[in-house]
Design a protein around this motif. Structure first.
Motif: not given
Length: 121
Positions: A41-51, A76-89
Motif C-alpha cells: 500500500l505505501l509503495r503504491w502511494a509513493q509511486q502513484s503520488f511521487a513527491g 515496536l519499531p515500524a518504519r517504511f523506507d521510501a527509497a527502498s520501498g521496504r517496511l521494517q516491522l
C-alpha cells in the motif's frame, strides 16, 4: 488489489481531507504477511503520488502515520523506507503484534486509493 489484514474506517474533515484508519493484530507467524500488505500500500502511494507526500494541510496530496506495539502496549519499531520501498516491522514474541496505520489524503488521492485497493469508503 484486495487487502486481507487492513480494514479501513473512513472519515472526512471539513476541508474534504479524507482519513483512512486501520488496525491489525496478528500472531508472530502472520507479521510478514501483514508487513507485505502495508508495504504494498505505501509503495503504491509513493509511486502513484511521487513527491507529493507530506502534511495535507500544507498542500501535499497524502501522508501516513504507522505505529506498532506488543500485547503489553510497548512500542515496536515500524518504519517504511521510501527509497527502498521496504517496511521494517518488529515482531512481538510471544503474543501478538498490533499495527495502526492512518493515511490522510486529498480527494484525488482518496479516489485513486479506493480504486486501487477496492475500498468501500
Amino acid at each position: 488489489m484486495a487487502l486481507d489484514y487492513l480494514d479501513f474506517d473512513y472519515s472526512e474533515g471539513e476541508e474534504g481531507t479524507g482519513t483512512w484508519d486501520a488496525m491489525a493484530c496478528v500472531k508472530a507467524e502472520r507479521v510478514p504477511a501483514l508487513a507485505a500488505e502495508i508495504e504494498q500500500l505505501l509503495r503504491w502511494a509513493q509511486q502513484s503520488f511521487a513527491g507529493r507526500q507530506g502534511a495535507v494541510d500544507d498542500g501535499f496530496d497524502w501522508d501516513y502515520d504507522l505505529q506498532a506495539q506488543d500485547d503489553d502496549g510497548a512500542s515496536l519499531p515500524a518504519r517504511f523506507d521510501a527509497a527502498s520501498g521496504r517496511l521494517q516491522l518488529a515482531t512481538a514474541a510471544p503474543g501478538r503484534t498490533t499495527v495502526n496505520l492512518s493515511i490522510s489524503g486529498s480527494q484525488q488521492f482518496g479516489d485513486a486509493l479506493r480504486e486501487a485497493f477496492e475500498l468501500d469508503s
